[in-house]
Write a protein that holds these residues in place. Structure first.
Motif, PDB file in Angstrom:
ATOM      1  N   LEU A 169       0.840  -1.202   0.000  1.00  0.00           N
ATOM      2  CA  LEU A 169       0.000   0.000   0.000  1.00  0.00           C
ATOM      3  C   LEU A 169       0.875   1.252   0.000  1.00  0.00           C
ATOM      4  O   LEU A 169       0.613   2.220  -0.724  1.00  0.00           O
ATOM      5  CB  LEU A 169      -0.935  -0.010   1.216  1.00  0.00           C
ATOM      6  N   CYS A 171       3.822   1.594  -1.192  1.00  0.00           N
ATOM      7  CA  CYS A 171       4.395   1.796  -2.528  1.00  0.00           C
ATOM      8  C   CYS A 171       3.355   2.437  -3.457  1.00  0.00           C
ATOM      9  O   CYS A 171       3.685   3.294  -4.272  1.00  0.00           O
ATOM     10  CB  CYS A 171       4.867   0.486  -3.120  1.00  0.00           C
ATOM     11  N   ALA A 172       2.101   1.982  -3.337  1.00  0.00           N
ATOM     12  CA  ALA A 172       1.064   2.538  -4.200  1.00  0.00           C
ATOM     13  C   ALA A 172       0.842   4.010  -3.902  1.00  0.00           C
ATOM     14  O   ALA A 172       0.481   4.791  -4.780  1.00  0.00           O
ATOM     15  CB  ALA A 172      -0.231   1.754  -4.042  1.00  0.00           C
ATOM     16  N   CYS A 173       1.064   4.385  -2.640  1.00  0.00           N
ATOM     17  CA  CYS A 173       0.836   5.785  -2.264  1.00  0.00           C
ATOM     18  C   CYS A 173       1.974   6.692  -2.738  1.00  0.00           C
ATOM     19  O   CYS A 173       1.864   7.915  -2.626  1.00  0.00           O
ATOM     20  CB  CYS A 173       0.668   5.922  -0.768  1.00  0.00           C
ATOM     21  N   ALA A 175       2.702   7.486  -5.603  1.00  0.00           N
ATOM     22  CA  ALA A 175       2.189   8.385  -6.645  1.00  0.00           C
ATOM     23  C   ALA A 175       1.560   9.626  -6.031  1.00  0.00           C
ATOM     24  O   ALA A 175       1.776  10.748  -6.495  1.00  0.00           O
ATOM     25  CB  ALA A 175       1.185   7.648  -7.507  1.00  0.00           C
ATOM     26  N   ILE A 176       0.773   9.390  -4.957  1.00  0.00           N
ATOM     27  CA  ILE A 176       0.137  10.539  -4.307  1.00  0.00           C
ATOM     28  C   ILE A 176       1.184  11.443  -3.685  1.00  0.00           C
ATOM     29  O   ILE A 176       1.149  12.668  -3.821  1.00  0.00           O
ATOM     30  CB  ILE A 176      -0.858  10.055  -3.237  1.00  0.00           C
ATOM     31  N   THR A 178       4.194  11.871  -4.647  1.00  0.00           N
ATOM     32  CA  THR A 178       4.880  12.626  -5.694  1.00  0.00           C
ATOM     33  C   THR A 178       4.069  13.849  -6.088  1.00  0.00           C
ATOM     34  O   THR A 178       4.602  14.956  -6.190  1.00  0.00           O
ATOM     35  CB  THR A 178       5.098  11.747  -6.935  1.00  0.00           C
ATOM     36  N   THR A 179       2.764  13.638  -6.303  1.00  0.00           N
ATOM     37  CA  THR A 179       1.926  14.783  -6.667  1.00  0.00           C
ATOM     38  C   THR A 179       1.964  15.845  -5.584  1.00  0.00           C
ATOM     39  O   THR A 179       2.123  17.038  -5.865  1.00  0.00           O
ATOM     40  CB  THR A 179       0.487  14.320  -6.894  1.00  0.00           C
ATOM     41  N   GLY A 181       4.276  16.292  -3.407  1.00  0.00           N
ATOM     42  CA  GLY A 181       5.609  16.887  -3.409  1.00  0.00           C
ATOM     43  C   GLY A 181       5.748  17.951  -4.484  1.00  0.00           C
ATOM     44  O   GLY A 181       6.264  19.040  -4.227  1.00  0.00           O
ATOM     45  N   ILE A 182       5.252  17.649  -5.680  1.00  0.00           N
ATOM     46  CA  ILE A 182       5.324  18.629  -6.775  1.00  0.00           C
ATOM     47  C   ILE A 182       4.561  19.882  -6.395  1.00  0.00           C
ATOM     48  O   ILE A 182       5.068  21.005  -6.491  1.00  0.00           O
ATOM     49  CB  ILE A 182       4.750  18.028  -8.074  1.00  0.00           C
TER      50      ILE A 182
ATOM     51  N   ILE B 227       9.350  -0.669  -6.345  1.00  0.00           N
ATOM     52  CA  ILE B 227       8.222   0.162  -5.906  1.00  0.00           C
ATOM     53  C   ILE B 227       7.082   0.073  -6.917  1.00  0.00           C
ATOM     54  O   ILE B 227       5.909  -0.094  -6.553  1.00  0.00           O
ATOM     55  CB  ILE B 227       8.663   1.631  -5.715  1.00  0.00           C
ATOM     56  N   SER B 230       5.376  -3.345  -6.736  1.00  0.00           N
ATOM     57  CA  SER B 230       4.567  -3.461  -5.512  1.00  0.00           C
ATOM     58  C   SER B 230       3.280  -2.663  -5.653  1.00  0.00           C
ATOM     59  O   SER B 230       2.196  -3.138  -5.279  1.00  0.00           O
ATOM     60  CB  SER B 230       5.339  -2.938  -4.307  1.00  0.00           C
ATOM     61  N   ALA B 231       3.398  -1.441  -6.161  1.00  0.00           N
ATOM     62  CA  ALA B 231       2.208  -0.607  -6.317  1.00  0.00           C
ATOM     63  C   ALA B 231       1.221  -1.276  -7.264  1.00  0.00           C
ATOM     64  O   ALA B 231       0.005  -1.314  -7.001  1.00  0.00           O
ATOM     65  CB  ALA B 231       2.599   0.770  -6.845  1.00  0.00           C
ATOM     66  N   TYR B 234      -0.520  -4.117  -5.520  1.00  0.00           N
ATOM     67  CA  TYR B 234      -1.557  -3.653  -4.599  1.00  0.00           C
ATOM     68  C   TYR B 234      -2.805  -3.233  -5.373  1.00  0.00           C
ATOM     69  O   TYR B 234      -3.920  -3.643  -5.047  1.00  0.00           O
ATOM     70  CB  TYR B 234      -1.040  -2.483  -3.755  1.00  0.00           C
ATOM     71  N   ILE B 248      -5.597   7.275  -6.064  1.00  0.00           N
ATOM     72  CA  ILE B 248      -4.273   6.791  -6.467  1.00  0.00           C
ATOM     73  C   ILE B 248      -4.215   6.618  -7.986  1.00  0.00           C
ATOM     74  O   ILE B 248      -3.253   7.024  -8.642  1.00  0.00           O
ATOM     75  CB  ILE B 248      -3.949   5.452  -5.767  1.00  0.00           C
ATOM     76  N   ASN B 251      -4.064   9.859  -9.848  1.00  0.00           N
ATOM     77  CA  ASN B 251      -2.738  10.424  -9.663  1.00  0.00           C
ATOM     78  C   ASN B 251      -1.717   9.805 -10.587  1.00  0.00           C
ATOM     79  O   ASN B 251      -0.896  10.497 -11.180  1.00  0.00           O
ATOM     80  CB  ASN B 251      -2.291  10.170  -8.227  1.00  0.00           C
ATOM     81  N   ILE B 252      -1.748   8.474 -10.686  1.00  0.00           N
ATOM     82  CA  ILE B 252      -0.771   7.789 -11.535  1.00  0.00           C
ATOM     83  C   ILE B 252      -0.947   8.215 -12.988  1.00  0.00           C
ATOM     84  O   ILE B 252       0.022   8.549 -13.677  1.00  0.00           O
ATOM     85  CB  ILE B 252      -0.906   6.265 -11.390  1.00  0.00           C
ATOM     86  N   LEU B 255       0.329  11.763 -13.404  1.00  0.00           N
ATOM     87  CA  LEU B 255       1.786  11.895 -13.323  1.00  0.00           C
ATOM     88  C   LEU B 255       2.439  11.433 -14.618  1.00  0.00           C
ATOM     89  O   LEU B 255       3.474  11.970 -15.015  1.00  0.00           O
ATOM     90  CB  LEU B 255       2.318  11.059 -12.163  1.00  0.00           C
ATOM     91  N   LEU B 266      10.749  19.598  -8.682  1.00  0.00           N
ATOM     92  CA  LEU B 266      10.527  18.846  -7.446  1.00  0.00           C
ATOM     93  C   LEU B 266      11.857  18.400  -6.864  1.00  0.00           C
ATOM     94  O   LEU B 266      12.109  18.559  -5.662  1.00  0.00           O
ATOM     95  CB  LEU B 266       9.651  17.626  -7.749  1.00  0.00           C
ATOM     96  N   ILE B 270      12.930  19.713  -3.248  1.00  0.00           N
ATOM     97  CA  ILE B 270      12.815  18.747  -2.152  1.00  0.00           C
ATOM     98  C   ILE B 270      14.131  18.027  -1.873  1.00  0.00           C
ATOM     99  O   ILE B 270      14.630  18.058  -0.759  1.00  0.00           O
ATOM    100  CB  ILE B 270      11.694  17.736  -2.454  1.00  0.00           C
TER     101      ILE B 270
END
Lengths: 459, 428
Positions: A169, A171-173, A175-176, A178-179, A181-182, B227, B230-231, B234, B248, B251-252, B255, B266, B270
């Motif tokens: 989970l 790892c799946a997050c 993406a969120i 990253t957004t 962070g941007i 990563i 794994s994503a 899931y 999610i 978002n993917i 992105l 970024l 960061i």
């Protein structure tokens, strides 16, 4: 201790923990008459111990690596009695201290600076020692704890699977994260920029010349941050690119989907897709050294003045880059149109081109529009071609033979090289980045929505 | 309408039919023309790069008889310290004067000295270091020619007079003389593959950039593949259908279409300013490229998980496997080839990326080959960008040659992805 060594040591500990847990479970199984009398398979006991040993220690190490520089900096700076007022001054001072601590600074030093450098060195060595000690103690302690809790009734598999699921989970997050962070990185710096330059001036100003003021009384030290010339430049280059890419991409997709024999399709499709795999820096080189001089010479030979960094060259090459993007997206949607629609039209006596123009294209239109919107967002965000082939001068012009500049070019020129991080000049790049991010976000959002909605129609 | 006879209707239709058929032909022709345009673009692009770049794989060299004279060198023994300040320039000058004894006068001499690359003294130093016995001896050596000489020699192939640039008539005469006697030849340019960047085109090479690219890609692969997979697992196998999962997914997809330069912003804000990671390092480059390639890897991995038929899962479940065991023992091994293909494509994308790396300072002028992921480094596309900006004419062919190397690597990666897919693909 060096961080790589620490990682290697931690990995070793984890392996040992796995082995111990595994053999412990085997021993227990033997005394109970077989593995089937355990609650889980022996390997899960091994994993259980290994996770206890490795995961918390790894998290600690990660957090430490992320924050130790900032904390050490704060501690060193707090120990200095008279700190400079401005952030820039503090940065400079800290760089000086760092150089002094590394032994790179020759020249006069004050006792305070020397003291701070010594403090930095001692903090650093202390921190790395503490880091290694804490990580290893945590790994050993929790590993031992897991072994102590071992019993044949322990439901190791369920526990391990729960943890693994949480890792998946997380790892799946990513993406969120990253957004977020941007957004955070461009938003914060942009807000700071808009404190010095009003939003309205940035959005509607017609003059762009972001100078850095070296002295307060310098001529033109204020700079001008009206981004309209950048927006128009970006739009012009993108428009030229779309003017090339949309007709060519769409027509080749139609030909490949409706007319071409299998052999032609098998040959032409990968050939076109080569264009998608070529790095943008190569296109930039091609645009700057081959296409731009060619256009300039051509224009001169018909008696028109053309800049050697014309918007036309950049747009043309960008269009070539986007052709495969448009054609493969259109190809997908055209192929998704049910064959029965075509058969119906052909059965009524229409020619193939009439079928395409009056039946297939209207049916596929939403998908094609979505694809074109995605291509536009690509053109707006494309950087290397325009950096290398379009100019730097922010001209407000509608002549494609003149040189224009784009949002991405300005971001690159403002941020490449060593710059003071707090000046409006650098912050302006983040404000431009925010505009870029928001506009492509909106375009993508609409495009993805349209494409998705369309796909559901015929599924 | 009713007063039209059948013959009239027929005539009208036939008249329209010719124009309809003409339109059909036109439409078809437009399609063919578009494809031809695309293919033409590929052909022009590649021939342009190859015709510009193939010259860089050879480099003019001049054969000279050098004498390692102790007096000229100013040393009497060979060790690291004396080699550091020995006057190898003098040795080369002496050798050149010996070859062209008629040259006199300061200006002419300077002209003569500029025949040989400014990197030649280092070649002599390395020779002497490798074999200290040479001190006081003579040997015949091929030394790299200066880039102006090289450009002139190469341009002689195309036209009779060649591209002179900064080359004077007198110098051109010497060059012709050397060429006729076979003392100036074009040889394979090993420097291009063994050296780092340099301000002098004849000494510039892509090794540092290649190693930098390799390190950056290594970081990217090690982070983005686990990563991403794994994503994907899931989202495909576990995720409940709820708003969080939708978020999610949105978002993917978004992105995947965000401009790459935004990822550079970024990284700058960061990784460099907040976490204070070193600038110009493959570590930061790899992190930024990881974030950039993650969507690609997640999307392809999900597609290949989806292509594993549910019957496999059901059979495993039926045998009493837990959900995790179903995924890791049965579904994942079957989906792995597809995931690998996706990873290779993602890596190819990362290898060609330039813009975000400019933001995090990988544009610095770096000569040394990086030894680790925290050393300052540059990557191949950025090196191309830097060289493309250089004014020297000799850099144009080196830029094109670097592009050829980059394209060759990319084509190899993509072909291997296609081959892998063909070889391992399973139809259910």
């Amino acid at each position: 201790m060096q961080t790589p060594t620490l990682f290697a040591l931690l990995l070793l500990l984890v392996l040992v923990a796995y082995g111990t847990g595994f053999s412990r479970a085997l021993a227990a199984a033997r005394s109970r008459g077989g593995v089937r009398n355990l609650a889980s398979l022996p390997s899960y006991y091994g994993l259980h111990t290994a996770l206890w040993c490795g995961l918390p220690a790894l998290l600690l190490l990660g957090a430490w690596l992320a924050f130790d520089n900032a904390i050490i900096r704060a501690m060193v700076m707090n120990s200095i009695p008279d700190r400079p007022e401005t952030a820039a001054g503090r940065n400079l001072l800290y760089v000086q201290i760092q150089n002094l601590a590394a032994g790179n600074l020759f020249g006069e030093t004050t006792p305070e600076l020397q003291a701070a450098a010594d403090r930095l060195n001692s903090l650093r060595s202390g921190a790395s020692l503490l880091q290694a000690a804490l990580t290893l103690i945590l790994a050993l302690g929790l590993g031992a704890f897991a072994l102590l809790r071992f019993s044949p009734e322990l439901r190791a598999r369920e526990k391990v699977e729960k943890v693994l699921r949480a890792v998946l989970l997380a790892c799946a997050c990513a993406a969120i994260l990253t957004t977020v962070g941007i957004l955070l990185s461009v938003l914060f710096e942009s807000l700071r920029f808009f404190q010095t330059v009003p939003v309205t001036e940035f959005l509607f100003g017609l003059h762009w010349s972001p100078q850095m003021a070296l002295r307060a009384d310098q001529v033109g030290s204020s700079g001008a941050f009206g981004a309209v010339p950048l927006f128009t430049g970006t739009l012009m280059v993108s428009a030229i690119a779309m003017f090339v890419a949309v007709p060519v991409g769409l027509m080749s997709a139609i030909y490949l989907a409706e007319y071409a024999s299998k052999r032609v399709r098998a040959l032409a499709k990968p050939l076109l897709e080569i264009l998608a795999g070529v790095p943008t820096v190569v296109y930039g080189f091609f645009a700057a050294l081959t296409v731009a001089p060619f256009i300039r010479d051509l224009a001169t030979s018909v008696g028109v003045q053309a800049s050697s960094e014309s918007a036309l060259a950049a747009g043309l090459v960008m269009g070539i880059m986007i052709i495969p993007f448009v054609s493969s997206l259109s190809d997908d949607v055209i192929n998704a149109v049910p064959q029965s629609l075509r058969d119906g039209a052909l059965g009524l006596g229409s020619t193939r081109s009439e079928t395409v123009r009056k039946v297939v294209i209207p049916a596929a239109l939403p998908g094609i529009v979505g694809g074109v919107l995605l291509a536009v967002s690509r053109a707006i965000g494309e950087t290397m071609i325009v950096v290398m082939a379009a100019g730097l001068a922010a001209n407000l012009t509608a002549n494609p033979l003149e040189s224009v500049t784009t949002v991405t070019v300005q971001i690159v020129t403002l941020l490449v090289g060593d710059q003071e991080f707090d000046s409006p000049k650098t912050l302006a790049a983040f404000a431009l980045g925010l505009m870029l991010f928001l506009s492509t976000l909106v375009l993508n959002f609409i495009a993805l929505h349209v494409v998705k909605k369309y796909r559901e129609q015929y599924d | 309408m009713t007063d039209l006879s059948q013959a009239q209707v027929r005539e009208r239709i036939e008249r329209r039919l010719t124009s309809r058929h003409r339109k059909e032909k036109l439409f078809r022709g437009l399609g063919i023309a578009s494809i031809a345009f695309g293919v033409l673009a590929v052909v022009v692009l590649f021939t342009d790069i190859i015709s510009k770049g193939s010259g860089a794989f050879v480099q003019s060299a001049i054969e000279l008889r050098v004498h390692y004279d102790e007096q000229v060198l100013g040393i009497d023994k060979v060790d690291d310290e004396s080699l550091a300040w020995a006057n190898f320039d003098g040795v080369i000058r002496q050798a050149l004067l010996q070859r062209f004894p008629e040259v006199s006068g300061r200006k002419e001499k300077r002209e003569l000295y500029s025949l040989v690359s400014t990197g030649a003294p280092f070649t002599l130093r390395d020779r002497l270091k490798a074999d200290p016995e040479l001190l006081g001896q003579s040997e015949t050596l091929w030394l790299a020619a200066d880039d102006d000489v090289d450009t002139f020699v190469k341009s002689l192939d195309d036209s009779k007079n060649g591209f002179r640039g900064r080359t004077s008539d007198q110098k051109a005469g010497w060059i012709q003389q050397l060429m006729e006697s076979g003392e100036l030849k074009k040889r394979f340019n090993t420097t291009f593959f063994t050296n780092g960047d340099s301000r002098e085109p004849e000494q510039a090479g892509i090794r540092a950039a290649l190693v930098g690219s390799l390190l950056t890609l290594l970081v990217t692969l090690l982070l983005s593949f686990p990563i991403g997979v794994s994503a994907a697992i899931y989202l495909e196998e576990y995720a409940p259908k709820n708003r969080w999962t939708d978020l999610i997914e949105v978002n993917i997809n978004n992105l995947a279409a965000v401009p790459s330069i935004v990822f550079g912003l970024l990284g700058l804000a960061i990784f460099i300013n907040f976490f204070e990671l070193p600038r110009s390092a493959p570590l930061v480059g790899g992190l930024v490229l990881t974030l950039m390639t993650l969507p690609t890897i997640i999307i392809t991995s999900r597609a290949s998980l989806k292509s594993v038929p549910p019957s496999i899962r059901e059979a495993a479940m039926g045998m009493g496997a837990s959900r995790m065991q179903v995924v890791f023992h049965h579904v994942l091994p079957l989906a792995l080839p597809g995931m690998l293909t996706g990873a290779i494509i993602g890596m190819a994308q990362a290898l060609g990326e330039t813009a975000p790396l400019l933001m995090i300072g990988m544009v610095a002028f770096i000569v040394d080959v990086p030894g680790g992921i925290t050393d300052p480094a540059t990557v191949l596309p950025v090196q191309i960008y830097l060289w493309a900006d250089s004014p020297e004419r000799a850099f144009v062919e080196r830029t094109s040659a670097a592009i050829m190397v980059l394209l060759a690597v990319l084509i190899a990666m993509n072909t291997s992805a296609v081959w892998l897919r063909k070889k391992l693909e399973r139809r259910w």
